[in-house]
Write an enzyme that holds these catalytic residues in place. Structure first.
Site, mmCIF file in Angstrom:
data_model
loop_
_atom_site.group_PDB
_atom_site.id
_atom_site.type_symbol
_atom_site.label_atom_id
_atom_site.label_comp_id
_atom_site.label_asym_id
_atom_site.label_seq_id
_atom_site.Cartn_x
_atom_site.Cartn_y
_atom_site.Cartn_z
ATOM 1 N N ARG A 123 -6.873 5.230 4.509
ATOM 2 C CA ARG A 123 -6.439 6.289 4.959
ATOM 3 C C ARG A 123 -6.541 6.026 7.246
ATOM 4 N NH1 ARG A 123 -2.567 9.330 3.741
ATOM 5 N NH2 ARG A 123 -3.775 9.879 1.736
ATOM 6 N N ARG A 152 0.295 -2.193 0.876
ATOM 7 C CA ARG A 152 -0.507 -1.475 0.877
ATOM 8 C C ARG A 152 -1.809 -1.495 0.683
ATOM 9 N NH1 ARG A 152 0.011 5.309 1.941
ATOM 10 N NH2 ARG A 152 0.849 5.315 -0.065
ATOM 11 N N HIS A 209 3.700 2.965 9.217
ATOM 12 C CA HIS A 209 3.246 4.576 8.921
ATOM 13 C C HIS A 209 2.018 4.913 10.511
ATOM 14 C CE1 HIS A 209 1.713 7.877 7.636
ATOM 15 N NE2 HIS A 209 2.652 8.379 6.329
ATOM 16 N N GLU A 239 5.654 7.684 12.874
ATOM 17 C CA GLU A 239 6.392 6.081 11.948
ATOM 18 C C GLU A 239 8.026 5.410 12.624
ATOM 19 O OE1 GLU A 239 5.309 7.272 8.196
ATOM 20 O OE2 GLU A 239 4.558 9.360 9.310
ATOM 21 N N ASP A 294 6.724 17.341 8.865
ATOM 22 C CA ASP A 294 7.079 16.586 8.313
ATOM 23 C C ASP A 294 8.125 16.100 8.089
ATOM 24 O OD1 ASP A 294 6.906 13.699 6.197
ATOM 25 O OD2 ASP A 294 5.728 14.934 4.956
#
Ligand code: TA6
Length: 303
Positions: A74, A100, A170, A273, A214
């Site tokens: 994270r 990832r 990201h 991102e 978002d």
């Protein structure tokens, strides 16, 4: 992964070291004349970048981050590939693709005459992958650490059929106080709001984050800037060849639900991102490649 073997083949004293991170995850530690940086082979993930002229890191890395097989780290710059967001086929494969959550190979390390360090990581089709992804490919991530941080992600189609990807870096950017941040370069862009069932809206002003955000922005500029009054700096993101970008901040309620984020972590980062996301699907014919290219720099507020 054998760290001693990696050291023998890829360390360049004193600029490039291979070290053991949490839970023995191999990290590449860079400290050259321009900056320091940390890259995890798990995820092919840049975790830290700090020019020597700066007090604070470019990137946010959660202190509660898990370093465990099958989990994403994270913070830093996770690589979302070959899909961004939920599994496009609804087969319950991992959010944001699978690279990832797996180890990458360290392919090369080098330094150039200007003192920059370049690290090349490879994710091969023959390495672990989701059993539903059957396209032959090579994926190459080049990370160049200098006064700026540059990432290029090159997808090569090594098969005989075309395939499509969505993808993104990201990036979790460290900010001094989310309440003192303005994101510039999105004014006039349309965006799909994930928090309003994907409704299409228009960004009429520079973006100020005052609640959970978002969004997928379309037709974005090649230059985005995060103005951070608390840290008295601007983060500049140069994206020459993409036109979609996501902005994400979980705010308090969503942070509280995430085990690998402190409750108040949302104050200290914003994700902006760059990539080819949602409808910006990239089709790659056989024997062809496509490169996503992003450069990040930190500038003073006043310029
Ligand atoms: O990029 C934004 C986003 O897709 C959000 O919807 C949010 O869930 C975030 O990424 C984190 O996703 P992750 O799978 O890393 O928990």
């Amino acid at each position: 992964m054998n760290i001693e073997h990696l050291k023998d083949h890829f360390a360049i004293a004193p600029q490039v070291e291979i070290i053991s991170g949490p839970n023995g995850f191999p990290f590449i530690k860079i400290n050259n004349q321009h900056a320091s940086a940390l890259i995890s082979l798990y995820g092919g993930q840049v975790l830290s970048f700090k020019p020597h002229t700066e007090q604070e890191d470019l990137l946010f890395l959660s202190p509660l981050s898990l370093y465990a097989d099958g989990k994403a780290i994270r913070g830093g710059i996770p690589v979302c590939w070959p899909w961004f967001g939920p599994d496009p086929k609804g087969l319950n494969r991992p959010n944001h693709g699978f690279v990832r959550n797996h180890y990458w190979q360290l392919a090369a390390t080098s330094t150039d005459s200007t003192g920059q360090s370049k690290i090349s990581l490879l994710f091969k089709e023959t390495l672990k992958q989701e059993n539903t992804w059957r396209q032959p490919f090579n994926l190459l991530l080049d990370v160049t650490v200098g006064k700026t941080l540059r990432l290029t992600l090159t997808t090569c189609n090594t098969g005989d059929k075309p395939f499509s990807v969505t993808q993104a870096f990201h990036s979790y950017f460290r900010v001094g106080d989310i309440n003192a941040v303005k994101i510039m370069g999105l004014k006039g862009c349309d965006y799909y709001d994930k928090l309003q069932q994907g409704m299409l809206n228009s960004q009429t002003e520079d973006l100020v984050v005052i609640e959970e955000v978002d969004r997928i922005y379309t037709h974005v500029n090649n230059d985005l800037t995060i103005l951070d009054k608390a840290l008295q700096r601007r983060i500049h993101i140069r994206v020459p060849n993409t036109n979609t970008a996501v902005v994400w901040n979980p705010w308090l309620t969503t942070s509280q639900k995430m085990a690998d984020l402190e409750d108040d972590a949302y104050r200290r980062f914003v994700c902006v991102e760059a990539g080819n996301i949602a409808f910006d699907l990239i089709q790659i014919p056989p024997n062809n490649s496509y490169t996503l290219d992003v450069e990040y720099s930190i500038l003073p507020c006043s310029l």
